[in-house]
Design an enzyme around this catalytic site. Structure first.
Site, mmCIF file in Angstrom:
data_model
loop_
_atom_site.group_PDB
_atom_site.id
_atom_site.type_symbol
_atom_site.label_atom_id
_atom_site.label_comp_id
_atom_site.label_asym_id
_atom_site.label_seq_id
_atom_site.Cartn_x
_atom_site.Cartn_y
_atom_site.Cartn_z
ATOM 1 N N LYS A 68 6.321 -1.173 -0.512
ATOM 2 C CA LYS A 68 6.466 -1.119 0.810
ATOM 3 C C LYS A 68 8.109 -2.156 1.239
ATOM 4 C CE LYS A 68 1.989 0.078 1.822
ATOM 5 N NZ LYS A 68 0.642 -0.399 2.065
ATOM 6 N N THR A 99 -8.103 11.450 0.710
ATOM 7 C CA THR A 99 -8.653 10.784 1.859
ATOM 8 C C THR A 99 -7.521 10.970 3.164
ATOM 9 O OG1 THR A 99 -9.386 8.831 0.728
ATOM 10 C CG2 THR A 99 -9.092 8.285 2.903
ATOM 11 N N VAL A 100 -6.239 10.722 2.759
ATOM 12 C CA VAL A 100 -5.198 11.008 3.881
ATOM 13 C C VAL A 100 -4.832 12.400 4.068
ATOM 14 C CG1 VAL A 100 -2.691 10.505 4.203
ATOM 15 C CG2 VAL A 100 -4.074 8.676 2.979
ATOM 16 N N ASP A 111 1.576 -2.767 -4.472
ATOM 17 C CA ASP A 111 1.748 -1.975 -3.108
ATOM 18 C C ASP A 111 2.824 -2.437 -2.143
ATOM 19 O OD1 ASP A 111 0.434 0.523 -1.652
ATOM 20 O OD2 ASP A 111 0.003 -1.218 -0.338
ATOM 21 N N LYS A 164 4.463 5.760 -1.425
ATOM 22 C CA LYS A 164 5.671 4.468 -1.732
ATOM 23 C C LYS A 164 5.959 3.946 -3.034
ATOM 24 C CE LYS A 164 0.896 3.202 -1.308
ATOM 25 N NZ LYS A 164 -0.051 3.315 -0.277
ATOM 26 N N ILE A 199 1.803 1.529 11.799
ATOM 27 C CA ILE A 199 2.894 0.873 12.278
ATOM 28 C C ILE A 199 4.217 1.450 12.196
ATOM 29 C CG2 ILE A 199 3.798 -1.686 12.660
ATOM 30 C CD1 ILE A 199 1.372 -2.742 11.527
ATOM 31 N N GLU A 216 -5.856 1.929 -3.305
ATOM 32 C CA GLU A 216 -5.256 2.819 -4.251
ATOM 33 C C GLU A 216 -6.338 3.414 -5.202
ATOM 34 O OE1 GLU A 216 -1.816 3.808 -3.621
ATOM 35 O OE2 GLU A 216 -2.556 2.672 -1.759
ATOM 36 N N GLY A 219 -6.011 3.367 5.678
ATOM 37 C CA GLY A 219 -7.222 4.450 6.209
ATOM 38 C C GLY A 219 -6.644 5.727 6.543
ATOM 39 N N GLY A 266 1.103 1.936 7.119
ATOM 40 C CA GLY A 266 0.167 2.603 7.708
ATOM 41 C C GLY A 266 0.650 3.253 9.293
HETATM 42 N N1 HSE Z 1 -3.726 0.829 -0.475
HETATM 43 C C1 HSE Z 1 -3.096 0.666 0.668
HETATM 44 C C2 HSE Z 1 -3.295 -0.658 1.446
HETATM 45 C C3 HSE Z 1 -3.082 1.958 1.494
HETATM 46 O O1 HSE Z 1 -4.394 -0.932 1.249
HETATM 47 O O2 HSE Z 1 -2.510 -0.910 2.379
HETATM 48 C C4 HSE Z 1 -1.947 2.062 2.484
HETATM 49 O O3 HSE Z 1 -0.803 2.183 2.103
#
Ligand code: HSE
Length: 403
Positions: free
Chosen positions: A198, A13-14, A194, A98, A129, A183, A296, A127
């Site tokens: 971060k 996706t990314v 997650d 991350k 920001i 993810e 996204g 993302g």
């Molecule tokens: N799975 C992560 C989220 C993707 O939902 O924030 C972006 O890091």
């Protein structure tokens, strides 16, 4: 650096988002020279010229014309291997991984120094920001007190659908996966890991201190149920998954990830769907708020593009705060007020509450609200991971100065 010749690892996706965004960015003078994927025959929505794809990592790592690696693979071990191999060759890297960065950051910082190269990873946290570079550069002073926010788009999306649209949790999770927010193993999103990864990265750039994942209390939203939602609604609040790092004195700070009751007066109350919101609080300026899409393909790709552009200008993180004489020390010796919903009469026996200020017992479910040390929550991790239990923070302030 004249033209940036990118070797891209990962075309999910990314990765496909990056391909589109780089193609539109004339001022980047950047070109994707090669893309390394695990499975060459996997169907993809973005078409690329024949010959661009390879499944051999060394086609990129050994290509002397490639002067920037962009790494967005969906596997922390492969990410570690690729990133460390590139840094050891002196090739700069932009990464969004991350989990890998949070686990290996001290070593990755050392490799950047030793091989005089750079690893940029603003895309790893929140993302679109730009939180990392701002913490690193603008907030390079002693005034920062707290960084707190919604760092995971998928869990926020699920909570928004459940709270605001009365959708079922499982359906909302499935939709978050379909939309490409979650993810590949969504338990990372909903169990708080997650957000934790971060938060670890953010803390290095906020306070100059690295804390490893197993030292940090992390609780997700997987066990939330209709009782908790009704309880929050009755109090005119929402429940959000919140990560925070906060100074509790000049010498100490604490950090944790937990669902939290959020009142309408808070900035993060209005952060819905896959959006993230980060509140930065400091002496002199009180609060600042950053809001944007946290998950996204394109929001994440936009952040990768910013890091690619930053490399054009030779930018690298200097980790200045890690060298400061007076860095605060990590502590779990703080008292939190929490809501704990559970079943069974004996469940609370092993949980060392300091005091209980509200209690509800019924045939269906019980809950208490009370004060407990963060260190005790960490010690009770196993007992709290019971699927019939849900825990949420009731925010309070640690420094008198706060409110
Ligand atoms: N799975 C992560 C989220 C993707 O939902 O924030 C972006 O890091």
């Amino acid at each position: 650096m004249n033209t940036i010749n990118i070797g891209l690892f990962g075309f999910g996706t990314v990765g496909q988002g990056i391909y589109k965004v780089i193609g539109r960015a004339a001022n980047a003078h950047a070109e994707i020279k090669r893309i390394c994927v695990r499975n060459l025959s996997k169907p993809r929505t973005v078409e690329v010229p024949a010959g661009l794809l390879t499944d051999n990592e060394n086609d990129i790592l050994d290509d002397p014309s490639i002067n920037l690696i962009v790494e967005v693979v969906d596997n922390a071990e492969a990410s570690y291997r690729i990133v460390t191999s590139a840094l050891k060759r002196g090739v700069p890297v932009v990464s969004g991984n991350k989990a890998m960065i949070a686990r290996h950051l001290p070593e990755l910082i050392e490799l950047q120094r030793r091989y005089d190269t750079a690893l940029l990873y603003d895309a790893s946290s929140c993302g679109s920001i730009p939180v990392i570079r701002n913490l690193e550069e603008y907030y390079d002073n002693d005034l920062l007190l707290e960084v707190k926010g919604i760092l995971n788009g998928s869990s926020n999306y699920i909570l928004s659908r459940v709270f605001d649209h009365n959708e079922e949790y499982a359906a909302a999770l499935e939709r978050a996966q379909q939309l490409g927010f979650a993810e590949s193993d969504p338990s990372f999103d909903i169990e708080g890991f997650d957000s934790l990864f971060k938060l670890i990265i953010i803390t290095v750039h906020a306070l100059g201190v690295y804390v490893s994942p197993e030292q940090i209390f992390t609780y997700g939203i997987a066990t939330i149920n209709s009782h908790d939602i009704r309880h929050a609604r009755e109090k005119r609040m929402k429940i959000k998954l919140v990560a925070q790092v906060v100074k509790v004195s000049d010498e100490r700070f604490t950090m944790f990830v937990m669902p939290e009751f959020v009142s309408p007066s808070k900035y993060i109350y209005s952060v819905d769907d896959e959006y993230n919101g980060v509140v930065i609080r400091g002496e002199c300026y009180d609060r600042q708020f950053m809001f944007g899409k946290g998950a996204g393909a394109l929001p994440t790709a936009s952040s990768i593009l910013s890091d690619v552009m930053a490399r054009r200008h030779g930018y690298r993180y200097e980790y200045k705060k890690m060298g400061y004489m007076n860095r605060p020390a990590y502590s779990t010796d703080v008292v939190l007020r929490v809501y704990l919903r559970y079943t069974g009469r004996d469940y609370l026996d092993g949980i060392p509450f300091l005091n209980i200020c509200e209690m509800h017992l019924s045939e269906d479910f019980n809950y208490v609200m009370g004060d407990i040390r963060l260190s005790d929550l960490l010690a009770c991790r196993e007992q709290l991971s019971d699927p019939r239990v849900f825990l949420a923070n009731i925010p309070r302030f640690f420094l008198e100065l706060d409110e």
